[in-house]
Motif scaffolding. Structure first.
Motif, PDB file in Angstrom:
ATOM      1  N   TYR A 102       1.018  -1.243  -0.051  1.00 49.72           N
ATOM      2  CA  TYR A 102      -0.003  -0.049   0.035  1.00 49.72           C
ATOM      3  C   TYR A 102       1.040   1.371   0.049  1.00 49.72           C
ATOM      4  N   GLU A 103       0.547   2.275  -0.983  1.00 47.89           N
ATOM      5  CA  GLU A 103       1.430   3.237  -1.208  1.00 47.89           C
ATOM      6  C   GLU A 103       0.501   4.601  -1.027  1.00 47.89           C
ATOM      7  N   TYR A 104       0.872   5.906  -0.960  1.00 49.19           N
ATOM      8  CA  TYR A 104       0.232   7.195  -0.832  1.00 49.19           C
ATOM      9  C   TYR A 104       1.003   8.030  -1.919  1.00 49.19           C
ATOM     10  N   ALA A 105       0.336   8.539  -2.855  1.00 47.30           N
ATOM     11  CA  ALA A 105       0.719   9.496  -3.881  1.00 47.30           C
ATOM     12  C   ALA A 105       1.302  10.813  -3.406  1.00 47.30           C
ATOM     13  N   ALA A 106       0.864  11.222  -2.331  1.00 49.51           N
ATOM     14  CA  ALA A 106       1.335  12.664  -1.792  1.00 49.51           C
ATOM     15  C   ALA A 106       2.010  12.685  -0.485  1.00 49.51           C
ATOM     16  N   GLN A 107       2.119  11.252   0.109  1.00 47.99           N
ATOM     17  CA  GLN A 107       2.798  11.340   1.317  1.00 47.99           C
ATOM     18  C   GLN A 107       3.825   9.959   1.107  1.00 47.99           C
ATOM     19  N   ASN A 108       5.214  10.327   1.246  1.00 45.14           N
ATOM     20  CA  ASN A 108       6.441   9.311   1.083  1.00 45.14           C
ATOM     21  C   ASN A 108       6.631   8.363   2.434  1.00 45.14           C
ATOM     22  N   ILE A 109       5.964   7.213   2.465  1.00 47.46           N
ATOM     23  CA  ILE A 109       6.231   6.586   3.733  1.00 47.46           C
ATOM     24  C   ILE A 109       6.584   5.372   3.331  1.00 47.46           C
ATOM     25  N   ASP A 110       7.711   4.846   3.855  1.00 43.90           N
ATOM     26  CA  ASP A 110       8.416   3.577   3.559  1.00 43.90           C
ATOM     27  C   ASP A 110       8.108   2.714   4.778  1.00 43.90           C
ATOM     28  N   THR A 111       8.924   1.594   4.594  1.00 46.03           N
ATOM     29  CA  THR A 111       8.870   0.606   5.440  1.00 46.03           C
ATOM     30  C   THR A 111      10.127   0.767   6.413  1.00 46.03           C
ATOM     31  N   SER A 112      10.853   1.563   6.610  1.00 46.31           N
ATOM     32  CA  SER A 112      11.975   1.959   7.427  1.00 46.31           C
ATOM     33  C   SER A 112      11.250   2.200   8.800  1.00 46.31           C
ATOM     34  N   PRO A 113      12.275   2.086  10.021  1.00 44.40           N
ATOM     35  CA  PRO A 113      11.401   2.447  11.336  1.00 44.40           C
ATOM     36  C   PRO A 113      11.044   4.113  11.121  1.00 44.40           C
ATOM     37  N   ALA A 114      11.710   4.832  10.462  1.00 46.55           N
ATOM     38  CA  ALA A 114      11.410   6.286  10.503  1.00 46.55           C
ATOM     39  C   ALA A 114      10.089   6.576   9.687  1.00 46.55           C
ATOM     40  N   GLY A 115      10.002   5.623   8.556  1.00 50.21           N
ATOM     41  CA  GLY A 115       8.645   5.772   7.763  1.00 50.21           C
ATOM     42  C   GLY A 115       7.561   5.244   8.538  1.00 50.21           C
ATOM     43  N   GLN A 116       7.738   4.113   9.400  1.00 45.99           N
ATOM     44  CA  GLN A 116       6.624   3.536  10.039  1.00 45.99           C
ATOM     45  C   GLN A 116       6.185   4.697  11.441  1.00 45.99           C
ATOM     46  N   MET A 117       7.069   5.307  11.838  1.00 48.28           N
ATOM     47  CA  MET A 117       6.774   6.066  12.773  1.00 48.28           C
ATOM     48  C   MET A 117       5.971   7.328  12.314  1.00 48.28           C
ATOM     49  N   VAL A 118       6.623   7.835  11.271  1.00 49.09           N
ATOM     50  CA  VAL A 118       5.763   8.752  10.559  1.00 49.09           C
ATOM     51  C   VAL A 118       4.396   8.400  10.009  1.00 49.09           C
ATOM     52  N   GLU A 119       4.235   7.245   9.634  1.00 44.55           N
ATOM     53  CA  GLU A 119       2.977   6.648   9.254  1.00 44.55           C
ATOM     54  C   GLU A 119       2.150   6.599  10.460  1.00 44.55           C
ATOM     55  N   GLY A 120       2.411   6.081  11.691  1.00 42.52           N
ATOM     56  CA  GLY A 120       1.833   6.170  12.967  1.00 42.52           C
ATOM     57  C   GLY A 120       1.199   7.539  13.488  1.00 42.52           C
ATOM     58  N   ILE A 121       2.209   8.523  13.155  1.00 38.80           N
ATOM     59  CA  ILE A 121       1.681   9.986  13.441  1.00 38.80           C
ATOM     60  C   ILE A 121       0.668  10.452  12.461  1.00 38.80           C
ATOM     61  N   LEU A 122       0.898  10.166  11.166  1.00 38.39           N
ATOM     62  CA  LEU A 122      -0.169  10.679  10.358  1.00 38.39           C
ATOM     63  C   LEU A 122      -1.635   9.888  10.538  1.00 38.39           C
ATOM     64  N   VAL A 123      -1.625   8.777  10.835  1.00 33.79           N
ATOM     65  CA  VAL A 123      -2.701   8.012  11.196  1.00 33.79           C
ATOM     66  C   VAL A 123      -3.497   8.709  12.182  1.00 33.79           C
TER      67      VAL A 123
END
Length: 354
Positions: A102-123
């Protein structure tokens, strides 16, 4: 080349800052940059992100994810996916378990620890926005209620809403309301009242013939004696309505809207309905109806349903046409059939055949 599908959503007809077309366009451009082949677009229009329960296209996408029809699903942003943390992570796990990215066109979220942290914050931000919006909406509805203003939905039969969002009497429909209360106080049963209304051409708010349920709701509605109520139905933590428990947040404003029925007559009707309810309960012992779901009206084709009644100390158990029971003789003129007689005919026929 990986196969991609796009999911787009907006919340309501008044919230189009990111329309379906704009979301799809951004997702297509993203897929082109990534080298994905877009095979399908799923779109839910005017659907809230707080829950996936009513988002049919979203559920279809989840179902298709288990059929090896695509490799990646692309959303515009996280809030187009979900505004509820539980839904988000449950569906995320379902997609990953099916081998779908699953990916987002306007938000660069990857599977790295930092990316998962950003994802959690945005959720969390998306869910918080939804909850704050709901609270602000509740505040607005409460203010409207305190002023006895219309708060959406359909006004009850007998009323219409003017340009100032206030209740005013619809003279024609109010005639039906007065007939209902008058006949009920005179001791007339639901079937008699229904037949009178239907013979005069009156219809329910939905444009249908009157039935027992519609009469019950009208007779119980305090708006007809001028009392404004809001938030009367309680909800449990899951959001399920509980009509048997009054909400602690209920707002009641006396003499706030034009009255069609006097308060005295409304009070008498409530007392009579309560007495009838307790009287009915006294006769509510369990009966067995062998032909439930198997017998149908020979005139209109509706199901024959079992009923029990008592008169002059004698008990009567019978089958009656469900259409007649609900809508009166205007729907069907079939008469009631004694339960024991009908069931015995069926049993005797079975014996002969077997």
């Amino acid at each position: 080349m990986e196969r991609a599908v796009i999911y787009a959503r907006y919340s309501s007809d008044h919230q189009r800052e990111e329309s379906i077309d704009a979301q799809v366009r951004a997702c297509r451009e993203y897929c082109q940059r990534k080298g994905y082949l877009v095979t399908k677009i799923y779109a839910d229009e005017a659907k809230s992100g707080k829950s996936i329960a009513k988002r049919e296209q979203y559920k279809k996408m989840l179902s298709d994810s288990q059929k090896d029809l695509f490799d990646v699903v692309v959303f515009h942003k996280i809030d187009r996916n979900s505004r509820n943390e539980l839904d988000y992570y449950l569906t995320k796990n379902q997609l990953i378990s099916s081998g779908i990215k699953y990916e987002y066109a306007a938000q660069n979220i990857d599977t790295s620890p930092a990316g998962q942290m950003v994802e959690g914050i945005l959720v969390a931000v998306a869910a918080n926005y939804s909850r704050n919006l709901a609270e602000e909406t509740k505040k607005g509805l409460k203010e409207n209620a305190l002023k006895a203003l219309f708060n959406g939905g359909r006004p009850p039969l007998g009323f219409e809403i003017n340009q100032e969002n206030k209740y005013v009497i619809n003279d024609y429909e109010a005639g039906a309301i007065r007939i209902i209360f008058d006949l009920y106080l005179k001791g007339k049963g639901y079937h008699y009242i229904i037949s009178q209304l239907n013979s005069l051409g009156y219809k329910t708010r939905e444009g249908r013939k009157f039935g027992k349920n519609s009469l019950y709701d009208i007779l119980r509605n305090p708006k007809y004696c001028g009392t404004y109520t809001f938030n009367k139905v309680n909800k449990d933590p899951s959001g399920k309505r509980n009509s048997h428990k009054i909400s602690e947040n209920t707002i009641i404003v006396e003499d706030a809207i034009p009255a069609i029925i006097s308060k005295e007559n409304f009070r008498k009707v409530q007392e009579k309905m309560s007495r009838n309810k307790h009287r009915t309960a006294a006769y509510r012992s369990k009966e067995t109806y062998l032909l439930t779901g198997k017998a149908f009206c020979g005139i209109c084709g509706a199901a024959m349903t079992g009923h029990r009644a008592s008169a002059r100390g004698k008990k009567y158990v019978y089958y009656t046409c469900a259409a007649r029971d609900r809508l009166g003789t205007s729907a069907c003129e079939n008469k009631v059939v004694p339960r024991d007689e009908l069931e015995q005919v069926v049993l005797d026929t079975l014996k002969e055949e077997l």
